[in-house]
Enzyme design. Structure first.
Site, PDB file in Angstrom:
ATOM      1  N   PRO A 218       0.657  -1.185  -0.019  1.00  0.00           N
ATOM      2  CA  PRO A 218       0.068   0.074   0.088  1.00  0.00           C
ATOM      3  C   PRO A 218       1.045   1.225   0.105  1.00  0.00           C
ATOM      4  O   PRO A 218       2.007   1.248   0.241  1.00  0.00           O
ATOM      5  CB  PRO A 218      -1.006  -0.017   1.412  1.00  0.00           C
ATOM      6  CG  PRO A 218      -0.661  -1.558   1.645  1.00  0.00           C
ATOM      7  CD  PRO A 218       0.581  -1.927   1.068  1.00  0.00           C
ATOM      8  N   GLY A 220       2.811   4.449   1.072  1.00  0.00           N
ATOM      9  CA  GLY A 220       3.275   5.038   2.284  1.00  0.00           C
ATOM     10  C   GLY A 220       4.052   3.704   3.268  1.00  0.00           C
ATOM     11  O   GLY A 220       4.476   4.096   4.406  1.00  0.00           O
ATOM     12  N   GLY A 222       6.889   2.247   2.360  1.00  0.00           N
ATOM     13  CA  GLY A 222       8.258   2.344   2.556  1.00  0.00           C
ATOM     14  C   GLY A 222       9.059   1.633   1.499  1.00  0.00           C
ATOM     15  O   GLY A 222      10.104   1.209   1.419  1.00  0.00           O
ATOM     16  N   LYS A 223       8.201   1.658   0.218  1.00  0.00           N
ATOM     17  CA  LYS A 223       8.971   0.911  -0.795  1.00  0.00           C
ATOM     18  C   LYS A 223       9.859   1.452  -1.633  1.00  0.00           C
ATOM     19  O   LYS A 223      11.176   1.083  -1.812  1.00  0.00           O
ATOM     20  CB  LYS A 223       7.765   0.725  -2.091  1.00  0.00           C
ATOM     21  CG  LYS A 223       6.848  -0.130  -1.400  1.00  0.00           C
ATOM     22  CD  LYS A 223       5.457  -0.441  -2.708  1.00  0.00           C
ATOM     23  CE  LYS A 223       4.755   0.728  -2.916  1.00  0.00           C
ATOM     24  NZ  LYS A 223       4.241   1.451  -1.884  1.00  0.00           N
ATOM     25  N   THR A 224       9.624   2.747  -1.540  1.00  0.00           N
ATOM     26  CA  THR A 224      10.602   3.861  -2.291  1.00  0.00           C
ATOM     27  C   THR A 224      12.010   3.809  -1.192  1.00  0.00           C
ATOM     28  O   THR A 224      13.008   4.172  -1.732  1.00  0.00           O
ATOM     29  CB  THR A 224      10.246   5.181  -2.543  1.00  0.00           C
ATOM     30  OG1 THR A 224       9.106   5.005  -3.468  1.00  0.00           O
ATOM     31  CG2 THR A 224      11.537   6.042  -3.088  1.00  0.00           C
ATOM     32  N   GLU A 440     -22.858  11.403  19.087  1.00  0.00           N
ATOM     33  CA  GLU A 440     -21.706  10.531  19.481  1.00  0.00           C
ATOM     34  C   GLU A 440     -21.981   9.718  20.617  1.00  0.00           C
ATOM     35  O   GLU A 440     -21.127   8.649  20.760  1.00  0.00           O
ATOM     36  CB  GLU A 440     -20.698  11.642  19.607  1.00  0.00           C
ATOM     37  CG  GLU A 440     -20.265  12.424  18.436  1.00  0.00           C
ATOM     38  CD  GLU A 440     -19.876  11.664  17.252  1.00  0.00           C
ATOM     39  OE1 GLU A 440     -19.242  10.493  17.378  1.00  0.00           O
ATOM     40  OE2 GLU A 440     -19.925  12.234  16.125  1.00  0.00           O
ATOM     41  N   HIS A 443     -22.991   6.206  19.398  1.00  0.00           N
ATOM     42  CA  HIS A 443     -22.171   5.524  18.955  1.00  0.00           C
ATOM     43  C   HIS A 443     -21.177   4.740  20.204  1.00  0.00           C
ATOM     44  O   HIS A 443     -21.037   3.677  20.158  1.00  0.00           O
ATOM     45  CB  HIS A 443     -20.996   6.038  18.167  1.00  0.00           C
ATOM     46  CG  HIS A 443     -21.574   6.589  17.024  1.00  0.00           C
ATOM     47  ND1 HIS A 443     -21.996   5.639  15.966  1.00  0.00           N
ATOM     48  CD2 HIS A 443     -21.380   7.748  16.263  1.00  0.00           C
ATOM     49  CE1 HIS A 443     -22.678   6.194  14.814  1.00  0.00           C
ATOM     50  NE2 HIS A 443     -22.310   7.702  14.836  1.00  0.00           N
ATOM     51  N   ASP A 517     -22.107   7.311   8.070  1.00  0.00           N
ATOM     52  CA  ASP A 517     -22.306   6.282   8.842  1.00  0.00           C
ATOM     53  C   ASP A 517     -23.282   5.242   8.129  1.00  0.00           C
ATOM     54  O   ASP A 517     -22.870   3.922   7.935  1.00  0.00           O
ATOM     55  CB  ASP A 517     -23.241   6.348  10.233  1.00  0.00           C
ATOM     56  CG  ASP A 517     -22.329   7.319  11.235  1.00  0.00           C
ATOM     57  OD1 ASP A 517     -20.899   7.179  10.986  1.00  0.00           O
ATOM     58  OD2 ASP A 517     -23.032   8.181  11.880  1.00  0.00           O
TER      59      ASP A 517
END
Length: 664
Positions: A218, A220, A222-224, A440, A443, A517
């Site tokens: 995915p 971000g 850290g492949k590069t 909230e 939830h 939601d």
């Protein structure tokens, strides 16, 4: 034998050579400008320019002594009496005839006893140079093009040349010590580096150098960064470029750049070449865009041939990265081209702690900072997110004028990255605050009363991002699979806000606050039915996935793989799951309405509840009073003057002081 005082020889690329070339060019330009200025200077010294009308006036006054006709178009002559103009006397004059020299004009000149002579026009150096100047400039332009192309300095004419950058040894290096949370990927890549350093160790056992390694994961993760670490660890040439650098508007440029890239690699073998975002050029062929003549497909064909075609490129390892392996062409992924696919997943708890430690090296940390605690509170975040948390913590510490980065700065930075930035400038009315608090609280109450759900981390009615309020929960440990009970509990939790609004304010007073939601709940129920096989009516089959894929590099149009009857059954089953979750949510909130009220009132009073405060309310306990800082006037009877000092005095909030509208 060379003397000690002999001048150094000016090579072709030396500064002296470049200086001499530039000096010669400047000298030529000055000569051209000087000759051109002299040529275009219309009035020579001591010679007056007459119009044909003025020439006729001087002729009628019998003031012309002699004339010289040049090619029948120009007259140069001498006056009997000097011509005065701007306080200056002119004895000689010149004029251009409007046409050819006529017999009538010659007769008039003879009547005035004017001495007449004729000659051909003599071209000056300026006129000669001006005639050849366009050709000289054209020739100089092409000489300049050929010289710069041979020297490799003119990038504008090197369309087919590769844009790969060679990482030099002087570049600041990133090593595997700077990479955390990807142990398996580092092991795979470390083996590649050892192969480059000591190929005979593997060759004596019949092993060959891998031709390609594909980093998949995915965004971000850290492949590069791993590729940069390979460049830092490898003691061999490392070429880096992006997949988008191959494709241009000119036909054949991409394929030419691929060939040039591998030619550079073969000249520096053994070496490593890294192509970032290879999906820009490696998409599935035959996708319906451009056909076989598509420039991108021709570039991919050239890449396939160079990696494992008729002529092999021994000693060249291709390292590539992508976050969309599903769109890559199968011929690109087969062994012999990309022999290895290294999956770079989001880091686990130990990996997140290591990543935080790497990025926190340069931060002056306070003694209360516990990176392991921060790592526990960031499940599912990528390495880029964790780096952002460290950076935000440093910025918050600088904003507070702190000398060190404290734990509270990490907590605030974590909330900012995971939940969004607080929008205290957004002014909410009292009715909106009350409705958001009950939403909230709905939830949170469902999350507290349903077993198996993740513990609550924070509940707030302070607007963050695009939400007016947030209920955030964090798992106790990293989760890789999800049970049916957990998914059904998540559906109930998502419906908790809407059900709370209906219970407290009535069905006619519900708002649009539950739109996200409902959208998330519908998407989750659809996945339960169509992907996870959690519906007895549909069974264990994948339904309608092709309808959800618009274009992944394989098909341009949508297609339906199920019948209309099966699609109706899927819709009915999704509706059934959502209705059952809604009824369960109503039952939970009606049973625990007292918990709903206590949570809502606490939110209206404090605006934000942390995990400890939520636990106290869940156990039916009273929250400790808030502490606020107030200024108290203290009168010292022993002193003559009054003094004032600041003291932090615990004060119980008898009234809802936080109920005021908050604005900048």
């Amino acid at each position: 034998m060379t003397g000690k005082n002999q001048a150094p020889k000016a090579t072709e690329n030396s500064p002296m050579s470049r200086l001499s070339k530039n000096g010669a060019l400047v000298g030529i330009l000055l000569i051209v400008l000087l000759l051109s200025s002299q040529f275009f200077n219309g009035q020579e010294n001591g010679v007056a320019e007459f119009t044909y009308t003025e020439f006729r006036n001087q002729l009628e006054r019998d003031n012309i002594l002699e004339v010289e006709v040049i090619e029948g178009k120009k007259i140069v002559g001498e006056l009997r009496v000097p011509y005065v103009s701007n306080g200056e006397d002119f004895q000689d004059f010149t004029t251009m005839l409007p046409g050819e020299m006529s017999a009538t004009l010659l007769a008039e000149l003879e009547q005035q006893n004017v001495v007449i002579s004729g000659k051909e026009e003599v071209q000056t150096w300026g006129s000669i140079l001006l005639g050849f100047l366009p050709w000289l400039l054209f020739l100089a332009f092409w000489i300049w093009i050929f010289r710069t192309m041979q020297a490799g300095g003119n990038k504008a004419f090197q369309f087919g040349k590769s844009k790969a950058k060679l990482i030099s040894p002087d570049t600041p290096k990133v090593t595997f010590a700077d990479v955390a949370g990807a142990d398996e990927a580092k092991t795979e890549l470390q083996e590649i580096i050892e192969f480059l350093r000591a190929p005979e160790k593997f060759a004596k056992l019949g092993g060959r150098l891998p031709k390609g390694v594909l980093l998949v994961g995915p965004p971000g993760t850290g492949k590069t960064l791993l590729a940069r670490a390979v460049a830092g660890e490898a003691e061999r040439p490392f070429f880096q470029m992006s997949g988008s650098d191959f494709v241009e508007m000119f036909v054949g440029v991409g394929a030419s750049r691929v060939r040039d890239l591998f030619e550079q690699g073969a000249a520096n073998a053994p070496c490593i070449m890294f192509i970032d975002e290879i999906d820009a050029v490696g998409r599935h062929r035959g996708a319906g865009l451009g056909g076989g003549h598509d420039e991108r497909e021709q570039t991919l064909n050239a890449l396939l041939v160079q990696m494992d075609g008729f002529e092999t490129n021994a000693g060249v390892i291709l390292l590539a990265a992508t976050n969309r392996p599903d769109v890559l062409d199968p011929a690109l992924l087969r062994p012999g081209r990309f022999d290895r696919q290294v999956v770079v997943d989001p880091p686990d708890l130990r990996g997140r702690e290591g990543i935080l430690g790497v990025h926190a090296r340069k931060l002056p940390l306070d003694t209360d900072v516990d990176l392991k605690t921060v790592a526990k509170g960031t499940p599912g975040l990528s390495g880029a997110d964790l780096e952002n948390i460290c950076n935000e913590a440093a910025l918050l510490a600088a904003r507070d004028d702190s000398e060190k980065v404290e734990m509270k700065h990490f907590e605030d930075a974590k909330d900012k990255v995971m939940l969004g930035t607080e929008r205290r400038s957004m002014v909410l009315t009292d009715s909106e605050r009350e409705l958001t608090a009950y939403h909230e609280a709905g939830h949170a109450a469902v999350a507290l009363r349903l077993p198996g759900l993740d513990p609550l981390h924070k509940v707030t009615i302070i607007p963050r991002g695009r939400a007016l309020g947030i209920t955030a929960s964090l798992p106790r440990e990293d989760r890789h699979t999800y049970s049916k009970d957990w998914l059904e509990g998540q559906l109930c939790m998502l419906f908790g806000g809407r059900v709370a609004e209906e219970m407290i304010f009535g069905p006619e007073k519900v708002t649009t606050g539950a739109s996200n939601d409902i959208e998330r709940a519908t998407a989750m129920a659809r996945q339960m039915v169509t992907r996870f096989g959690m519906s007895e009516a549909i069974g264990l089959m994948t339904v309608g996935q092709a309808d959800q894929e618009v274009f992944l590099g394989r098909e341009l149009g949508q297609r339906r793989e199920v019948s209309e009857q099966k699609a109706h059954e899927v819709d009915r089953e999704i509706k059934r799951i959502l209705d059952e979750a809604l009824e369960n949510t109503r039952t939970i909130l009606k049973t625990h309405e007292d918990l709903l009220e206590s949570l809502a009132k606490a939110l209206l009073e404090r605006e934000t509840l942390n995990a400890d405060e939520i636990l106290l309310l869940n156990e039916g306990k009273t929250l400790p009073p808030l502490e606020v800082e107030v200024e108290v006037e203290v009168e010292d009877s022993e002193n003559t003057g009054d003094t004032s000092e600041e003291s932090s005095i615990p004060q119980e909030m008898g009234e809802d002081t936080s109920g005021e509208e908050i604005s900048d």
